[in-house]
Design a protein around this motif. Sequence first.
Motif, PDB file in Angstrom:
ATOM      1  N   ILE A  10       0.836  -1.209   0.000  1.00 21.39           N
ATOM      2  CA  ILE A  10       0.000   0.000   0.000  1.00 21.39           C
ATOM      3  C   ILE A  10       0.868   1.256   0.000  1.00 21.39           C
ATOM      4  CG2 ILE A  10      -1.632   1.344   1.366  1.00 21.39           C
ATOM      5  CD1 ILE A  10      -2.814  -1.301   2.353  1.00 21.39           C
ATOM      6  N   ILE A  11       1.868   1.285   0.891  1.00 22.24           N
ATOM      7  CA  ILE A  11       2.707   2.476   1.030  1.00 22.24           C
ATOM      8  C   ILE A  11       3.541   2.721  -0.221  1.00 22.24           C
ATOM      9  CG2 ILE A  11       4.682   3.423   2.298  1.00 22.24           C
ATOM     10  CD1 ILE A  11       3.483   2.031   4.810  1.00 22.24           C
ATOM     11  N   VAL A  12       4.160   1.679  -0.742  1.00 21.68           N
ATOM     12  CA  VAL A  12       5.005   1.837  -1.934  1.00 21.68           C
ATOM     13  C   VAL A  12       4.154   2.254  -3.131  1.00 21.68           C
ATOM     14  CG1 VAL A  12       6.482   0.638  -3.588  1.00 21.68           C
ATOM     15  CG2 VAL A  12       6.789   0.253  -1.126  1.00 21.68           C
ATOM     16  N   PHE A  13       3.002   1.600  -3.327  1.00 19.99           N
ATOM     17  CA  PHE A  13       2.141   1.931  -4.466  1.00 19.99           C
ATOM     18  C   PHE A  13       1.644   3.371  -4.369  1.00 19.99           C
ATOM     19  CE2 PHE A  13      -2.157   2.290  -6.253  1.00 19.99           C
ATOM     20  CZ  PHE A  13      -1.888   1.975  -7.587  1.00 19.99           C
ATOM     21  N   THR A  14       1.150   3.766  -3.198  1.00 21.74           N
ATOM     22  CA  THR A  14       0.639   5.128  -3.017  1.00 21.74           C
ATOM     23  C   THR A  14       1.732   6.160  -3.232  1.00 21.74           C
ATOM     24  OG1 THR A  14      -0.932   4.280  -1.367  1.00 21.74           O
ATOM     25  CG2 THR A  14      -0.577   6.657  -1.428  1.00 21.74           C
ATOM     26  N   THR A  15       2.929   5.868  -2.727  1.00 24.73           N
ATOM     27  CA  THR A  15       4.048   6.793  -2.882  1.00 24.73           C
ATOM     28  C   THR A  15       4.435   6.947  -4.347  1.00 24.73           C
ATOM     29  OG1 THR A  15       4.905   6.177  -0.697  1.00 24.73           O
ATOM     30  CG2 THR A  15       6.432   7.270  -2.200  1.00 24.73           C
ATOM     31  N   LEU A  16       4.538   5.852  -5.070  1.00 22.87           N
ATOM     32  CA  LEU A  16       4.933   5.912  -6.485  1.00 22.87           C
ATOM     33  C   LEU A  16       3.905   6.660  -7.326  1.00 22.87           C
ATOM     34  CD1 LEU A  16       6.333   2.293  -7.026  1.00 22.87           C
ATOM     35  CD2 LEU A  16       7.617   4.412  -6.664  1.00 22.87           C
ATOM     36  N   VAL A  17       2.645   6.559  -6.948  1.00 24.60           N
ATOM     37  CA  VAL A  17       1.594   7.261  -7.689  1.00 24.60           C
ATOM     38  C   VAL A  17       1.621   8.768  -7.408  1.00 24.60           C
ATOM     39  CG1 VAL A  17      -0.919   7.565  -7.871  1.00 24.60           C
ATOM     40  CG2 VAL A  17       0.056   5.273  -7.877  1.00 24.60           C
ATOM     41  N   ALA A  18       1.893   9.140  -6.162  1.00 26.26           N
ATOM     42  CA  ALA A  18       1.714  10.534  -5.741  1.00 26.26           C
ATOM     43  C   ALA A  18       2.990  11.368  -5.742  1.00 26.26           C
ATOM     44  CB  ALA A  18       1.092  10.561  -4.340  1.00 26.26           C
ATOM     45  N   VAL A  19       4.153  10.733  -5.713  1.00 23.66           N
ATOM     46  CA  VAL A  19       5.387  11.472  -5.459  1.00 23.66           C
ATOM     47  C   VAL A  19       6.140  11.784  -6.753  1.00 23.66           C
ATOM     48  CG1 VAL A  19       7.011   9.538  -5.274  1.00 23.66           C
ATOM     49  CG2 VAL A  19       7.331  11.552  -3.831  1.00 23.66           C
TER      50      VAL A  19
END
Length: 315
Positions: A10-19
């Motif tokens: 969850i954290i890696v996916f959300t970060t890659l999408v938003a950052v």
Amino acid sequence: MPAGVLFMFIIVFTTLVAVRMNSYVISALIIYVFFSIIGAVDDIAKVINQRKIAKGLISKQDYQYKADGISAGLRLFLYMTISLLVAMAAYKYIPNINGDINLPFISIVKRFPSLPFWLFIPFMTFTIAIFANGVNFTDGFDTLATVPSICCFVFVGIISFISSNSIWSNYLLIPHIVGLQEILPLIGAVIGTLLAYLWFNSPPSTIIMGDSGSVGLGGLIGILFIFTKAGFYLPLVGFIFFMEFASVAIQIGYFKLTGKRVFLMAPIHHHFQIMMRKSGLYKGEFQIKSKIAWRFHILSVVCLVLGLALFLKIR
């Protein structure tokens, strides 16, 4: 069922999408992912050993002996090696990772303390490794490690937001760190995940974090405090984790030297648990664990406020 692996996705996916990727985000994700994988190995080994107990292939005593899956020595070696490699790469390739540190009561206008390479690299390495262990040791009761973790991430989130703004950082006399704002989506993803986790981990819990969650989060906390030049504030803001790690280190060291124990049991939350159990003032373990957890949570919030006041020089 340990939720740490789900945390990671969850954290890696959300970060890659938003950052917007930069060196800070890449370094933080490397530490987080590799430390989570190390923790996941322990979680898998525990499940395998539990099944062996059910089948009568090993005894409960053997399971307790092998509970970590991989030996503590090997695990510490992996923590230190990964932390050292990331520390050296960050020192070389990230301009603002240069040994400069922020100390309480010292204005960067008058003096900007800086550690030489041969001190800063071990400092960064040990900070990451110690807090990976500290969060792991703390994760013994429901919610016990979660609220202190959220407090640590709130601290680095506020500091990174302010430090990345030249006007605010100049006004508050803290280092201006270009590009540090890019870790905010990562921090937001972690805090959001932990809040969702609290929904299900509140006593009685239906899921647990496991080593895959606690070790990864601990390593991430360590490196983010280094990035914000707040490493010397970590023992204050992350006091719960520092206290848990110190209690284990003291217990092991003192026992090897004298054959005696300083605490009734380590980590220290078990020491408090046994003391409260012996007092006879509580009806059962649920009350004891809840009381310890809530007191740790309150202490974490107090330490967060004190840490922000000191770092931002609020008078």
